[in-house]
Motif scaffolding. Sequence first.
Motif, short mmCIF file in Angstrom:
data_model
loop_
_atom_site.label_atom_id
_atom_site.label_comp_id
_atom_site.label_asym_id
_atom_site.label_seq_id
_atom_site.Cartn_x
_atom_site.Cartn_y
_atom_site.Cartn_z
N GLU A 49 0.83 -1.21 0.00
CA GLU A 49 0.00 0.00 0.00
C GLU A 49 0.86 1.26 0.00
O GLU A 49 0.57 2.22 -0.71
CB GLU A 49 -0.94 0.00 1.21
CG GLU A 49 -2.15 -0.87 1.07
CD GLU A 49 -3.17 -0.33 0.07
OE1 GLU A 49 -3.10 0.88 -0.26
OE2 GLU A 49 -4.02 -1.11 -0.38
N VAL A 50 1.92 1.26 0.80
CA VAL A 50 2.79 2.44 0.85
C VAL A 50 3.46 2.66 -0.50
O VAL A 50 3.51 3.80 -1.00
CB VAL A 50 3.85 2.28 1.97
CG1 VAL A 50 4.86 3.43 1.91
CG2 VAL A 50 3.18 2.22 3.33
N LEU A 51 3.95 1.59 -1.10
CA LEU A 51 4.61 1.71 -2.40
C LEU A 51 3.63 2.16 -3.48
O LEU A 51 3.94 3.04 -4.29
CB LEU A 51 5.24 0.37 -2.78
CG LEU A 51 6.11 0.37 -4.04
CD1 LEU A 51 7.30 1.32 -3.90
CD2 LEU A 51 6.57 -1.05 -4.36
N GLU A 68 0.74 3.84 -3.18
CA GLU A 68 0.15 5.17 -2.99
C GLU A 68 1.18 6.29 -2.99
O GLU A 68 0.86 7.42 -3.35
CB GLU A 68 -0.66 5.21 -1.69
CG GLU A 68 -1.90 4.33 -1.72
CD GLU A 68 -2.84 4.61 -0.57
OE1 GLU A 68 -2.56 5.51 0.24
OE2 GLU A 68 -3.87 3.92 -0.48
N THR A 69 2.42 5.99 -2.57
CA THR A 69 3.39 7.08 -2.41
C THR A 69 4.74 6.83 -3.09
O THR A 69 5.57 7.74 -3.13
CB THR A 69 3.66 7.32 -0.91
OG1 THR A 69 4.40 6.22 -0.36
CG2 THR A 69 2.37 7.51 -0.14
N GLY A 70 4.99 5.62 -3.58
CA GLY A 70 6.27 5.32 -4.20
C GLY A 70 7.41 5.08 -3.23
O GLY A 70 8.57 4.92 -3.63
N ILE A 71 7.09 5.03 -1.92
CA ILE A 71 8.11 4.91 -0.88
C ILE A 71 8.28 3.45 -0.45
O ILE A 71 7.31 2.71 -0.32
CB ILE A 71 7.72 5.77 0.34
CG1 ILE A 71 7.71 7.25 -0.03
CG2 ILE A 71 8.65 5.53 1.52
CD1 ILE A 71 9.05 7.79 -0.46
N ALA A 72 9.51 3.05 -0.18
CA ALA A 72 9.81 1.75 0.42
C ALA A 72 9.97 1.93 1.93
O ALA A 72 10.46 2.96 2.39
CB ALA A 72 11.09 1.17 -0.17
N VAL A 73 9.54 0.93 2.71
CA VAL A 73 9.60 1.02 4.17
C VAL A 73 10.28 -0.21 4.76
O VAL A 73 10.40 -1.25 4.11
CB VAL A 73 8.18 1.17 4.78
CG1 VAL A 73 7.57 2.50 4.39
CG2 VAL A 73 7.28 0.00 4.38
N LYS A 74 10.73 -0.06 6.02
CA LYS A 74 11.38 -1.15 6.76
C LYS A 74 10.96 -1.06 8.22
O LYS A 74 10.26 -0.13 8.63
CB LYS A 74 12.90 -1.03 6.63
CG LYS A 74 13.46 0.26 7.22
CD LYS A 74 14.96 0.37 7.03
CE LYS A 74 15.49 1.68 7.63
NZ LYS A 74 16.96 1.80 7.46
N ASN A 75 11.41 -2.03 9.02
CA ASN A 75 11.15 -2.05 10.47
C ASN A 75 9.66 -1.87 10.78
O ASN A 75 9.27 -0.99 11.56
CB ASN A 75 11.98 -0.99 11.19
CG ASN A 75 13.46 -1.24 11.07
OD1 ASN A 75 13.90 -2.37 10.86
ND2 ASN A 75 14.26 -0.19 11.20
N ILE A 76 8.84 -2.69 10.19
CA ILE A 76 7.38 -2.61 10.38
C ILE A 76 7.02 -3.21 11.73
O ILE A 76 7.39 -4.35 12.03
CB ILE A 76 6.66 -3.37 9.24
CG1 ILE A 76 7.02 -2.72 7.89
CG2 ILE A 76 5.16 -3.37 9.46
CD1 ILE A 76 6.61 -3.57 6.69
N GLY A 114 13.62 4.21 1.46
CA GLY A 114 14.11 4.68 0.17
C GLY A 114 13.00 5.14 -0.75
O GLY A 114 11.83 4.83 -0.55
N GLY A 115 13.38 5.88 -1.78
CA GLY A 115 12.43 6.32 -2.79
C GLY A 115 12.02 7.77 -2.64
O GLY A 115 12.21 8.38 -1.59
#
Length: 280
Positions: free
Chosen positions: A205-207, A209-217, A241-242
């Motif tokens: 969903e984050v990728l 809607e926003t193009g952003i990569a996430v970690k440490n969920i 990143g992103g």
Amino acid sequence: MLPEYFASALHLPFNRHSLESEFEFLAPDKEPQDDGLWLILQGGSVLLETQTGDLVPTPPQPLIGQALFIGYWRGQACRVAAYSSSLPCPEGMQAHDIMADDPQLSLALLSLAALGQQMLNWHKNSQYCSRCGGQMDFIAGEWGKQCHNCNSSHYPHVHPCIIVLITRGDEVLLTRKANWVAGRYSLVAGFVEPGECLEETVVREVLEETGIAVKNIQYIGSQAWPFPSQNMMGFTAEYAGGEVVVERAELEDARWFHRADLPLLPSRRSIARFMLDHYL
């Protein structure tokens, strides 16, 4: 009437915990013979007695569809029913918008209204079996229905969703939909798809809607969100990143905000605001 601060997601509006001291949730077939009180819903509002600010002892007429027994409110039988949105609010009653930022209701009464709306909506939409089209009736002692024709059982639908607070140092990624109150931003959120675990939904969903990569969920807590039947599961995540690329089919805007310079935020009744209050 909403508290300024919630110590735990468990205590948020619409969660059953907000009702425990004043409401006993029972199956429809447990309906007693006594009159009790009426939870009257008109569109997205609950109609309460003007003098007492509580449920009404006598329902206005005409009601739409079938009334539904849902349990005991403050020791009295409680039935929920719908009143036409095309009619004015009946004399002696006052409308309270359940979705207002501060609907001026106690947590218990706000949560009861939302629960009643959810169950009435499910009842209305489950008259016929989705498997064969047969007529359905309530299962004894349960919130469920069984088909007369194929004997399949059906229960109220609860749709899992994620909502995630993404940080990058002292910044937080916030998003905005075009139909929200002017200037208001909130968190990335979306429905879980078949075959996904919750963490996978967060990443997707984050990728998307926003193009952003996430970690440490990290999982934080959840909130029943009966509009009409979601359960919002809250997470935090860190930027990995992103660059922000707004998915225009879903959002009007998405951007990083410094924690000291935040825009208009969601209402205190939401898990989105709970997460922002706690983790910023």
